[in-house]
Design an enzyme around this catalytic site. Structure first.
Site, PDB file in Angstrom:
ATOM      1  N   GLY A   1       0.834  -1.197   0.000  1.00  0.00           N
ATOM      2  CA  GLY A   1       0.000   0.000   0.000  1.00  0.00           C
ATOM      3  C   GLY A   1       0.858   1.232   0.000  1.00  0.00           C
TER       4      GLY A   1
ATOM      5  N   GLU B   1      -0.726   1.134  -6.797  1.00  0.00           N
ATOM      6  CA  GLU B   1       0.087   0.360  -5.847  1.00  0.00           C
ATOM      7  C   GLU B   1       0.122  -1.107  -6.242  1.00  0.00           C
ATOM      8  OE1 GLU B   1       1.939   1.309  -3.426  1.00  0.00           O
ATOM      9  OE2 GLU B   1       1.384   3.427  -3.239  1.00  0.00           O
TER      10      GLU B   1
ATOM     11  N   GLU C   1       3.398  -3.342  -7.200  1.00  0.00           N
ATOM     12  CA  GLU C   1       3.826  -4.521  -6.439  1.00  0.00           C
ATOM     13  C   GLU C   1       3.809  -5.800  -7.260  1.00  0.00           C
ATOM     14  OE1 GLU C   1       4.991  -4.158  -3.531  1.00  0.00           O
ATOM     15  OE2 GLU C   1       4.193  -2.259  -2.817  1.00  0.00           O
TER      16      GLU C   1
ATOM     17  N   PRO D   1      -7.097   6.833  15.518  1.00  0.00           N
ATOM     18  CA  PRO D   1      -6.006   7.821  15.530  1.00  0.00           C
ATOM     19  C   PRO D   1      -4.639   7.203  15.830  1.00  0.00           C
ATOM     20  CG  PRO D   1      -7.918   8.708  16.656  1.00  0.00           C
ATOM     21  CD  PRO D   1      -8.231   7.275  16.344  1.00  0.00           C
TER      22      PRO D   1
ATOM     23  N   GLU E   1      10.938  -7.467  -1.658  1.00  0.00           N
ATOM     24  CA  GLU E   1      10.630  -8.389  -0.570  1.00  0.00           C
ATOM     25  C   GLU E   1       9.174  -8.842  -0.572  1.00  0.00           C
ATOM     26  OE1 GLU E   1      12.556  -9.801   1.522  1.00  0.00           O
ATOM     27  OE2 GLU E   1      14.168  -8.501   2.248  1.00  0.00           O
TER      28      GLU E   1
END
Lengths: 218, 218
Positions: A37, A53, A57, A74, A105
């Site tokens: 992400g 994204e 990837e 939060p 990775e």
DNA sequence: ACAAAAGTGTTCGATATACACCCATGT
DNA sequence: ACATGGGTGTATATCGAACACTTTTGT
């Protein structure tokens, strides 16, 4: 306040459900596995960010992608306030070879043997699995995890891997048959012992599925 | 990048499904109706923000609240980039009287006769309704739209208002009965002609509902 | 020939749907 | 007495679950 997307990318490999995880190279949670992400760009839609994204990837575009949930406690990111809009994606195993193109990775990990994840990604993944299991029953998302041509045992394998239980072959085949969404081909898969007939998914007639909610025209 | 919550608050009034809308007093979309909502504070959870806005608009807390979807098309707010995390809430009619406490222009509008809405709120509302209809079938959310004591005709009215179609009285009552989630009271509602028996919702036994997905432990 | 996976039907219980009359109350 | 809405049961179709044997191939 920053907004990120995190993506749960599922695939099937060696008969088991797997998810793409990346090992973090920086703090916080350095060395831990996390969902792929990143932050949403200033002039980029949420789904566009997820697709970007995902392509970074896996090197693959044009996949099934669906928004999952937004997480905004939060304290969920120690660096500051980050809202994560999570997505889940499905990709067929014949298209996963490019994986690792960007994040060196990135690994396909079995859902059975998951490491602890960074942030609240464990909860996100858990919810994604629940959603996938539910949608499997009333939509045709399962086909997204197969190549264009596949056998009925392949398809059943997808269902069994996701639901993590054995299904009755005859009941399964009847259920699929009455959906009338498979086109039988004249080809057979020559792999194991007895060859299995190949089929192609044709979204032709899915009346019952449609009004049950194939969902979400966005 | 700013993050807002927008809330679709449903209730039942006079046998029809209604949604709380506020008339905007400032540009953009000045004078148009919009969903109640507002920006998420810096140190406030998403659901907390939704609850706060909801309480500001209706004066009521402790209601059914569920996250719906996040909308983030860059152009959705002409003032700049705003991600909207939408929620949907259900409130029983006996608790809606306080409505309008804050936003003087808050009104319960019939779903049948909706005005055009500001921003993409029309799409949000449409999706909320679809979700409500789906959840009605496999959860007990419907009870959130009734006071503590209610009659079976009341309950059926809720279903009919939401689904926008007539249901068979006998089939409906059988389906409810076999859930075994209603406690019959010794009181009767004296309103119309023949008094109707009052019931109370008791979440005691909902085995089938639970494993189908009452959903989301957050 | 044998091992391994592909393929194929029937029975039964549960669930959804269609459908019509009597009852209790207020006027 | 009558109008209004509350309350009740049965028959049928459909769907999901359980269950075993034959067929085709490779070795």
């Amino acid at each position: 306040m920053r907004v990120a997307v995190d993506i749960v990318i599922f695939t099937i490999q060696s008969g088991s459900l797997r998810v793409l995880l990346v090992r973090r190279k920086i703090a916080p949670f350095e060395g831990k596995f996390a969902l792929p992400g990143g932050f949403v760009h200033e002039d980029e839609g949420l789904e566009d960010a997820a697709l970007r994204e995902l392509e970074e990837e896996t090197g693959v575009g044009d996949v099934y992608l669906e928004q999952l949930y937004s997480f905004g406690t939060p304290s969920r990111d120690p660096r500051g306030r980050v809202i994560s809009v999570s997505y889940f994606a499905l990709i067929s195993p014949d298209r996963t070879l490019q994986a690792g193109s960007d994040a060196a990775e990135a690994q396909w990990q079995e859902m059975q043997k998951l490491p602890p994840l960074a942030f609240d990604h464990g909860a996100i993944l858990e919810y994604a699995l629940e959603r996938l299991r539910n949608k499997l029953e009333y939509t045709t998302v399962g086909f997204q995890l197969l190549p264009e041509k596949f056998t009925l045992p392949d398809l059943q394998g997808v269902y069994e891997a996701i639901l993590d239980k054995k299904l009755d072959k005859r009941n399964f085949r009847r259920k699929i048959a009455q959906l009338k969404i498979l086109k039988p081909l004249k080809e057979f898969q020559q792999t194991g012992r007895r060859p299995a007939q190949l089929f192609r998914f044709v979204a032709g007639k899915f009346e019952k599925l449609k009004d049950k909610g194939i969902l979400f025209p966005f």
